[in-house]
Design a protein around this motif. Structure first.
Motif, PDB file in Angstrom:
ATOM      1  N   ASP A 149       0.817  -1.215   0.000  1.00 52.29           N
ATOM      2  CA  ASP A 149       0.000   0.000   0.000  1.00 52.29           C
ATOM      3  C   ASP A 149       0.851   1.266   0.000  1.00 52.29           C
ATOM      4  O   ASP A 149       0.404   2.325  -0.441  1.00 52.29           O
ATOM      5  CB  ASP A 149      -0.942  -0.017   1.206  1.00 52.29           C
ATOM      6  CG  ASP A 149      -2.179   0.813   0.997  1.00 52.29           C
ATOM      7  OD1 ASP A 149      -2.626   0.934  -0.152  1.00 52.29           O
ATOM      8  OD2 ASP A 149      -2.699   1.356   1.995  1.00 52.29           O
ATOM      9  N   SER A 150       2.081   1.158   0.485  1.00 53.02           N
ATOM     10  CA  SER A 150       2.954   2.331   0.568  1.00 53.02           C
ATOM     11  C   SER A 150       3.716   2.601  -0.735  1.00 53.02           C
ATOM     12  O   SER A 150       4.397   3.608  -0.862  1.00 53.02           O
ATOM     13  CB  SER A 150       3.956   2.154   1.719  1.00 53.02           C
ATOM     14  OG  SER A 150       4.915   1.167   1.390  1.00 53.02           O
ATOM     15  N   LEU A 151       3.598   1.698  -1.721  1.00 50.72           N
ATOM     16  CA  LEU A 151       4.353   1.818  -2.966  1.00 50.72           C
ATOM     17  C   LEU A 151       3.633   2.676  -3.998  1.00 50.72           C
ATOM     18  O   LEU A 151       2.405   2.734  -4.028  1.00 50.72           O
ATOM     19  CB  LEU A 151       4.600   0.428  -3.563  1.00 50.72           C
ATOM     20  CG  LEU A 151       5.382  -0.569  -2.707  1.00 50.72           C
ATOM     21  CD1 LEU A 151       5.448  -1.915  -3.404  1.00 50.72           C
ATOM     22  CD2 LEU A 151       6.766  -0.055  -2.391  1.00 50.72           C
ATOM     23  N   SER A 152       4.422   3.286  -4.860  1.00 45.98           N
ATOM     24  CA  SER A 152       3.856   4.007  -6.003  1.00 45.98           C
ATOM     25  C   SER A 152       3.386   2.975  -7.029  1.00 45.98           C
ATOM     26  O   SER A 152       3.713   1.783  -6.929  1.00 45.98           O
ATOM     27  CB  SER A 152       4.911   4.910  -6.638  1.00 45.98           C
ATOM     28  OG  SER A 152       5.910   4.112  -7.269  1.00 45.98           O
ATOM     29  N   SER A 153       2.673   3.419  -8.043  1.00 46.40           N
ATOM     30  CA  SER A 153       2.215   2.513  -9.102  1.00 46.40           C
ATOM     31  C   SER A 153       3.386   1.833  -9.792  1.00 46.40           C
ATOM     32  O   SER A 153       3.352   0.626 -10.055  1.00 46.40           O
ATOM     33  CB  SER A 153       1.412   3.280 -10.149  1.00 46.40           C
ATOM     34  OG  SER A 153       0.086   3.367  -9.782  1.00 46.40           O
ATOM     35  N   ALA A 154       4.421   2.596 -10.085  1.00 39.59           N
ATOM     36  CA  ALA A 154       5.593   2.041 -10.759  1.00 39.59           C
ATOM     37  C   ALA A 154       6.276   1.003  -9.873  1.00 39.59           C
ATOM     38  O   ALA A 154       6.677  -0.076 -10.349  1.00 39.59           O
ATOM     39  CB  ALA A 154       6.572   3.149 -11.136  1.00 39.59           C
ATOM     40  N   GLU A 155       6.418   1.312  -8.595  1.00 34.52           N
ATOM     41  CA  GLU A 155       7.050   0.369  -7.663  1.00 34.52           C
ATOM     42  C   GLU A 155       6.196  -0.893  -7.511  1.00 34.52           C
ATOM     43  O   GLU A 155       6.732  -2.006  -7.481  1.00 34.52           O
ATOM     44  CB  GLU A 155       7.250   1.029  -6.300  1.00 34.52           C
ATOM     45  CG  GLU A 155       8.279   2.147  -6.305  1.00 34.52           C
ATOM     46  CD  GLU A 155       8.252   2.979  -5.027  1.00 34.52           C
ATOM     47  OE1 GLU A 155       9.315   3.526  -4.687  1.00 34.52           O
ATOM     48  OE2 GLU A 155       7.182   3.080  -4.381  1.00 34.52           O
ATOM     49  N   LEU A 156       4.906  -0.718  -7.435  1.00 34.86           N
ATOM     50  CA  LEU A 156       4.003  -1.860  -7.300  1.00 34.86           C
ATOM     51  C   LEU A 156       4.085  -2.757  -8.532  1.00 34.86           C
ATOM     52  O   LEU A 156       4.109  -3.985  -8.418  1.00 34.86           O
ATOM     53  CB  LEU A 156       2.570  -1.374  -7.086  1.00 34.86           C
ATOM     54  CG  LEU A 156       1.527  -2.402  -6.698  1.00 34.86           C
ATOM     55  CD1 LEU A 156       1.938  -3.152  -5.430  1.00 34.86           C
ATOM     56  CD2 LEU A 156       0.181  -1.735  -6.495  1.00 34.86           C
TER      57      LEU A 156
END
Length: 114
Positions: free
Chosen positions: A88-95
């Motif tokens: 949940d703490s990640l950005s879209s790119a990181e996810l």
């Protein structure tokens, strides 16, 4: 077209008539009956209204789960909650990157067990 056995079962379990549910949904009893028989698709807004009326999840009405109330964060094990919090703490790119890495790991593990 899907047959919605769940809404018929919920209605009968709650001793309601098709007319009562039709009135609640602002439609005719004939049209509501078509939902139960699968002769008409239930509009999303009406599916939500039925879920709220019966206190069940949309997944339950759709037949995707046998759990009437769905799953909540508190139902997860502590390690699952930790994973959800990290994701949940990640950005879209990181996810997206985590998802790709996870798939690669799963593929490696599966190839080892063959």
């Amino acid at each position: 077209m899907a047959k919605y056995d769940r809404i018929k079962n919920l209605r009968e379990d709650n001793d309601k008539t098709q007319q009562e549910l039709a009135d609640y949904l602002c439609t005719s009893s004939q049209h509501y009956g078509k939902y139960e028989l699968g002769h008409a698709e239930i509009p999303f807004e009406r599916a939500i209204a039925l879920a709220k009326y019966y206190g069940v999840s949309l997944d339950y009405i759709a037949g995707l789960t046998d759990n009437k109330h769905g799953i909540s964060f508190n139902d997860l094990k502590p390690e699952q909650q930790r994973i959800v919090n990290v994701l949940d703490s990640l950005s879209s790119a990181e996810l997206n990157e985590v998802s790709e890495l996870l798939q690669a790991l799963v593929d490696i593990i599966k190839s080892r067990t063959k």
